[in-house]
Design an enzyme around this catalytic site. Structure first.
Site, mmCIF file in Angstrom:
data_model
loop_
_atom_site.group_PDB
_atom_site.id
_atom_site.type_symbol
_atom_site.label_atom_id
_atom_site.label_comp_id
_atom_site.label_asym_id
_atom_site.label_seq_id
_atom_site.Cartn_x
_atom_site.Cartn_y
_atom_site.Cartn_z
ATOM 1 C CB SER A 45 -33.649 -109.250 -113.085
ATOM 2 O OG SER A 45 -34.352 -110.416 -112.727
ATOM 3 C CG HIS A 49 -37.659 -102.993 -110.344
ATOM 4 N ND1 HIS A 49 -38.411 -103.738 -111.212
ATOM 5 C CD2 HIS A 49 -36.720 -103.816 -109.842
ATOM 6 C CE1 HIS A 49 -37.947 -104.993 -111.227
ATOM 7 N NE2 HIS A 49 -36.914 -105.055 -110.400
ATOM 8 C CB ILE A 338 -33.238 -106.926 -99.084
ATOM 9 C CG1 ILE A 338 -33.078 -106.346 -97.675
ATOM 10 C CG2 ILE A 338 -33.136 -105.825 -100.134
ATOM 11 C CD1 ILE A 338 -34.129 -105.313 -97.275
#
Lengths: 481, 418
Positions: A45, A49, A338
């Site tokens: 994406s 974050h 990850i």
């Protein structure tokens, strides 16, 4: 003999290479494919974050928040597109609102700055196209979007300029423990090294098994996406998340650094046998349907028919809740599992690992000079006068090859000559965005093939679309023959 | 200072420039991004061009040559290998090239003739993996006809648009095997003559009401899965068939390339995806005209030439201020039942000499039907037509007489079964 071999040139391998390049060490990165960032790093994406998601006190929370700050610095220093557009987590019910409050509290405790709970009115004022039935949102102004492959490329190139070697098309087949070193055996050769860092992403478990019994199990999880035309760029202005529920994390809608809109991902565990068959990163009608349905919940009017590309990526999920960053045996380290927020955490993960290795006795002597900057020619962003000057110096910048994104021959030739150069059409695309626009290379593809053939001094029939051997042309026509 | 700058040197731009010249426009410049004039015609080496316009059958390059030859006897200037990056409302044209760098050129009028591009895989949300070997039919045509390279050996075509049909035949002639042409709709999107000459004559099966439900292959395409679709165009489970192939050519539609038009703020038509135009091909910005595939996608270049001649003539008139038309009243032509688009969308009566040709496409197949011009439900004129299909552009005349008859602001064009 290398001091350290890093296996994998995704965002983790390149972050670690960058971090270790600061020290007097002889380092080599071995990558199975023909470019950096061709696994999970290129298909996700692309979000940095804020850090309210991971559980307070967890390693993931610490690395996410630290990583978010480090990523900002790195992107500025190394000329990586990053836009701090903030994120909104949308509540669709009263229950969702209490989840948002919990996320808000968690975020505060994790050290995320400037979090805010918004009413429905405030949210709709910021994002007028959202579903008008929403109940409110959690606003995280520190969330950002990044160009993930440029991020990995920038870290890799900076590492290389500072002495790290990169070897591509070197899939690791075996690792043999000798007395005081390892022999890492690839399809092409054998490399001696004192230490190994396993940053092989979705393949990390396989690499681990070459030296020790498994300590985690990989559960590859596919996420599918739509990428919408620049025309739809006004759909949303922030990263729009849906409030996480038992059913999952929901579908996000976000602008990209380039101004397109990205929509996805769903989550579907896939059979490990599918990895590297092409079917692993295939799109499915069911997956795309899920993404479309989810997206319409946040933005009912979203125009998915103006999609320019579907793609999917694989999350390197494991049976562990947290990232796996640990010593396996002496001088062999795993960085595995990850998944999100791994892209954000990557720079912090690299530092965490280096600290771990230092504790284990790795001697870290700083180099006298460490080149910690990188700039690219940004022809498209230049003023008319600057453009005139650039073309005068190099006329190749005067010829547009990719009409959708206005990418010039100069940009494309540069991508084939830069520190970590492209070797395929998709490699050029990742570096220049040529072919990433609405015609998806329909016009510029043949031209790009010609330029690659010219720069690499090969025949056009030898030019690959993406990975090694993914030839576009199958021969010459009768007339030419 | 130019009188007229024509953006694009394909069939539309060439015809517009020549027509403007013939109508008295003096300082004309054609800006072409490719290395030569002719546009997409250069890669269309098959014949069938010019039957209407020249009353003979030419290949694409021959058709283009007719216009390029005419240029030689004029003072029309040409800039090759030059891109237009931006145009402004006051007719400034930003160009860039290796030779001349970045330039700002001023003109009195502009004709937009940038053509169209192909819809891609991303636009049709095709499931499956993304290996090499999947490309648009036009890109394949360029590789084969211009560059001299083959793009595959076992070929499937998705979509029955004209370029796909032409490429099916071309690939066979070059020694490839063409296994199927797959069309989602229950009718072909291409010209009937192309179905006959490119598929039937080469025994290539056309699967109507079918789609592709999966694609496999890691580095290179290995197979596709084809399935029949129901009347909602959803695949019918159990009808899947796997076809082993190494190449998939997409011929799934063309889209006018209107970045420049949109950026300057020209009013667009959602249906054609080109500019809204008046009877003389003038856009919502006075002095900027549009013609050819940038305005709406044509089936035949002959119509492009005719339309572009109109635009060129109007541009010449604009430059000479023979008609300051911007302020006059106009009437709107609406898409009624059965019509997917109609063009021109607006008509200024004062500008109409004897008639305006209305170009339209129907949105379904009609055997025999009546195309009717109506005003508030009242039929003002009707035309009997046979064998109408969305794949073929049609025309009806709108006569000045009719326009003069009543004071009307709107007309509806409606199709009904006869």
């Amino acid at each position: 003999m290398y001091d350290i071999i890093i296996i994998g040139a995704g965002i983790i391998g390149t972050s670690v290479a960058y971090e270790l390049a600061k020290y007097q060490l002889n380092i080599c990165v071995l990558e199975a494919e023909n470019d950096v960032s061709v696994g999970t790093t290129k298909a996700n994406s692309a979000i940095l974050h804020a850090g309210y998601d991971p559980k307070t006190g967890s390693l993931n929370a610490k690395l996410n928040v630290e990583g978010s700050i480090l990523a900002k610095e790195l992107c500025e220093k190394l000329d990586v597109p990053r836009k701090q557009i903030g994120s909104l987590v949308i509540a669709f019910s009263k229950e969702d609102l209490s989840t948002l409050e919990a996320l808000y509290e968690r975020g505060k405790q994790n050290g995320v700055a400037d979090l805010q709970l918004l009413t429905a009115e405030e949210t709709l004022e910021m994002e007028p196209h959202l579903n008008s039935e929403i109940f409110g949102a959690l606003y995280a102004p520190t969330a950002a979007v990044v160009n993930p492959w440029e991020f990995a490329l920038a870290l890799g190139e900076t590492a290389k300029i500072n002495g790290v070697e990169f070897k591509f098309n070197q899939r690791v087949l075996d690792i043999q423990e000798e007395n005081d070193f390892f022999s890492v055996i690839t399809e092409k050769g054998s490399f001696k090294t004192k230490q190994v860092i396993n940053a092989a992403g979705i393949h990390a478990e396989e690499i681990h098994r070459l030296v020790a019994p498994p300590t985690f199990k990989t559960i590859p999880c596919r996420g599918e996406y739509y990428l919408l035309d620049l025309e739809e760029g006004e759909t949303v202005n922030h990263v729009i998340f849906q409030c996480p529920t038992k059913a999952g994390k929901g579908i996000l809608i976000s602008p990209t650094t380039h101004g397109n809109i990205i929509v996805g991902p769903n989550a579907e565990n896939i059979a490990p046998e599918l990895i590297n068959t092409g079917a692993d990163i295939a799109n499915t009608s069911m997956g795309l349907e899920q993404v479309a349905k989810g997206a319409r919940l946040s933005v009912p009017t979203i125009n998915l028919s103006n999609s320019i590309r579907n793609f999917s990526g694989i999350r390197a999920n494991t049976d562990r809740e947290e990232f796996v960053i640990e010593k396996v045996i002496d001088d062999f380290y795993d960085i595995a599992g990850i998944n999100s927020p791994g892209l954000t955490a990557a720079p912090a993960i690299a530092r965490y690992l280096v600290d771990l290795m230092a504790e284990d006795g790795l001697v870290l002597t700083e180099k006298e000079t460490f080149i910690d900057e990188r700039t690219r020619v940004h022809f498209n962003d230049a003023s008319i006068e600057e453009k005139q000057k650039i073309i005068k110096e190099n006329p190749d910048y005067g010829r547009i090859i990719c009409r959708c994104e206005n990418i010039t021959e100069g940009d494309i030739r540069q991508s084939l000559r830069q520190t970590l150069p492209a070797s395929s059409v998709d490699g050029v695309k990742r570096r220049t965005i040529a072919g990433m626009g609405r015609c998806q290379g329909g016009f510029c593809g043949p031209r790009v093939v010609e330029i690659i053939a010219d720069e690499l001094n090969i025949a056009p029939t030898e030019v690959d679309l993406d990975k090694l051997g993914s030839r576009i042309l199958t021969g010459i026509t009768k007339e030419v023959n | 200072m130019y009188d007229l700058i024509v953006v694009g040197g394909g069939p539309a731009g060439l015809a517009a420039a020549l027509s403007a010249y013939e109508n008295g426009c003096e300082k004309i410049l054609i800006v072409e991004r490719d290395l030569e004039l002719g546009g997409i015609l250069n890669q269309c080496i098959h014949n069938g061009f010019g039957l209407h316009y020249f009353k003979e059958e030419l290949t694409g390059p021959e058709y283009a040559e007719r216009f390029i030859d005419q240029l030689k006897n004029t003072s029309i200037e040409v800039m090759l290998d030059t891109i237009v990056l931006e145009i402004t409302e006051d007719k400034q044209v930003h160009t860039m090239s290796k030779e001349n760098g970045y330039q700002l050129l001023q003109s009195k009028a502009i004709v937009l003739a940038m053509g169209c591009r192909e819809r891609t895989r991303g636009a049709i949300q095709m499931p499956g993996s993304r290996p090499a070997g999947i490309l648009t039919a036009g890109a394949a045509q360029r590789y084969v006809n211009i560059e001299g390279y083959m793009v595959g050996k076992k070929v499937v075509i998705l979509g029955s648009g004209d370029i796909g049909l032409i490429m099916a035949r071309r690939m066979v002639l070059e020694g490839a095997e063409v296994l199927a042409c797959i069309e989602l709709m229950p009718y072909s999107g291409g010209l009937t003559r192309n179905i006959v000459q490119c598929l039937d004559d080469f025994n290539i099966p056309l699967y109507l009401s079918h789609t592709i439900t999966d694609v496999t292959g890691k580095d290179r395409l290995e197979s596709i899965t084809m399935a029949k679709v129901d009347d909602k165009r959803k695949p019918i489970p159990g009808t899947e068939q796997v076809i082993d192939c190494d190449t998939l050519l997409l011929s799934v539609g063309l889209i006018p390339e209107n970045e420049l038009s949109r950026n300057v703020g020209i009013q667009m038509d959602q249906q054609t995806r080109g500019a809204m135009v008046y009877e003389n091909m003038e856009t919502s910005i006075s002095g900027i005209f549009a013609c050819g595939n940038v305005l709406h996608v044509h089936d035949l270049v002959d119509y492009v030439s005719a339309e572009s001649s109109l635009a060129g003539k109007a541009a010449a008139e604009y430059v000479q201020q023979q008609n300051n038309i911007a302020e006059k009243d106009f009437l709107t032509i609406n898409n009624g039942q059965g019509i997917s688009y109609i063009l021109p969308q607006k008509i200024r009566k004062e500008n109409v000499d004897k008639k305006v040709d209305l170009y339209y496409r129907v949105n379904q197949v009609y055997d025999t039907c009546i195309v009717s011009i109506q005003h508030q439900g009242e039929e003002l004129a009707k035309f009997k037509r046979k064998n109408l299909a969305p794949g073929e552009m049609e025309t009806i005349p709108l006569r000045k007489k009719l326009l003069d008859k009543v004071d009307i602001k709107e007309l509806d064009i409606v199709v009904r079964e006869a």
